[in-house]
Design a protein around this motif. Structure first.
Motif, short mmCIF file in Angstrom:
data_model
loop_
_atom_site.label_atom_id
_atom_site.label_comp_id
_atom_site.label_asym_id
_atom_site.label_seq_id
_atom_site.Cartn_x
_atom_site.Cartn_y
_atom_site.Cartn_z
N THR A 23 1.36 -3.46 2.55
CA THR A 23 0.70 -4.34 3.62
C THR A 23 -0.43 -3.83 3.95
O THR A 23 -1.38 -3.48 4.53
CB THR A 23 0.72 -5.57 4.00
N ASP A 24 0.17 -2.24 4.38
CA ASP A 24 -0.30 -1.09 5.11
C ASP A 24 -1.94 -1.25 4.44
O ASP A 24 -2.05 -0.49 3.29
CB ASP A 24 0.84 -0.13 5.70
N PRO A 25 -3.04 -1.15 4.49
CA PRO A 25 -4.56 -1.02 4.64
C PRO A 25 -4.52 0.42 4.04
O PRO A 25 -4.86 0.99 2.83
CB PRO A 25 -5.47 -1.36 5.36
N ALA A 26 -4.16 1.89 4.26
CA ALA A 26 -3.99 2.88 4.22
C ALA A 26 -3.03 2.93 3.36
O ALA A 26 -2.90 3.80 2.34
CB ALA A 26 -2.69 3.88 5.48
N ASP A 27 -2.06 2.23 2.88
CA ASP A 27 -0.79 2.46 1.66
C ASP A 27 -2.09 1.98 0.15
O ASP A 27 -1.32 2.47 -0.63
CB ASP A 27 -0.20 1.56 1.94
N ILE A 28 -2.85 1.00 0.54
CA ILE A 28 -3.10 0.18 0.04
C ILE A 28 -4.66 0.97 -1.08
O ILE A 28 -4.83 0.93 -2.28
CB ILE A 28 -4.06 -0.93 -0.04
N VAL A 29 -4.95 1.94 -0.51
CA VAL A 29 -5.76 2.90 -0.63
C VAL A 29 -5.06 4.37 -1.02
O VAL A 29 -5.68 4.34 -2.24
CB VAL A 29 -6.92 3.87 0.71
N LYS A 30 -4.12 4.52 -1.22
CA LYS A 30 -3.29 5.82 -1.39
C LYS A 30 -2.77 5.24 -2.89
O LYS A 30 -2.95 6.01 -3.80
CB LYS A 30 -2.00 5.70 -0.84
N TRP A 31 -2.86 3.99 -2.36
CA TRP A 31 -2.16 3.30 -4.11
C TRP A 31 -3.29 2.70 -4.98
O TRP A 31 -3.26 3.71 -6.30
CB TRP A 31 -1.89 1.75 -4.09
N GLN A 32 -4.00 2.46 -4.79
CA GLN A 32 -5.86 3.33 -6.09
C GLN A 32 -5.87 4.19 -6.31
O GLN A 32 -6.45 4.33 -7.24
CB GLN A 32 -6.62 2.59 -4.97
N LEU A 33 -5.99 5.27 -5.56
CA LEU A 33 -6.02 6.89 -5.70
C LEU A 33 -4.58 6.99 -6.41
O LEU A 33 -5.11 7.90 -7.37
CB LEU A 33 -6.16 7.90 -4.18
N PHE A 34 -3.40 6.53 -6.43
CA PHE A 34 -2.32 7.09 -7.55
C PHE A 34 -2.10 6.38 -8.70
O PHE A 34 -3.22 7.16 -9.64
CB PHE A 34 -1.01 6.56 -6.63
#
Length: 67
Positions: A23-34
């Motif tokens: 739920t960390d916003p930074a991880d969501i961005v990483k997920w999208q980039l992945f």
């Protein structure tokens, strides 16, 4: 709604799952980039649902009964 369609043979699937459930916003961005980097079909919008026809175009499922 949030989903990601990627081959289960991808060697970084554990990383993807960790980022997907975070739920960390930074991880969501990483997920999208992945997803972009790995050619995955994905969608993320907390406030909007996809219509079934839009969803099924993105996810490789065999549908036997639409109802």
């Amino acid at each position: 709604m949030k989903f990601c369609a990627i081959s289960n043979e991808n060697k970084q699937i554990k990383t993807l799952k960790k980022l997907f459930y975070s739920t960390d916003p930074a991880d969501i961005v990483k997920w999208q980039l992945f997803c972009v980097d790995n050619g995955a079909s994905f969608y993320f919008d907390e406030d909007k649902w996809l219509l079934w026809d839009e969803f099924i175009q993105q996810v490789p499922l065999q549908v036997y009964d639409r109802d």
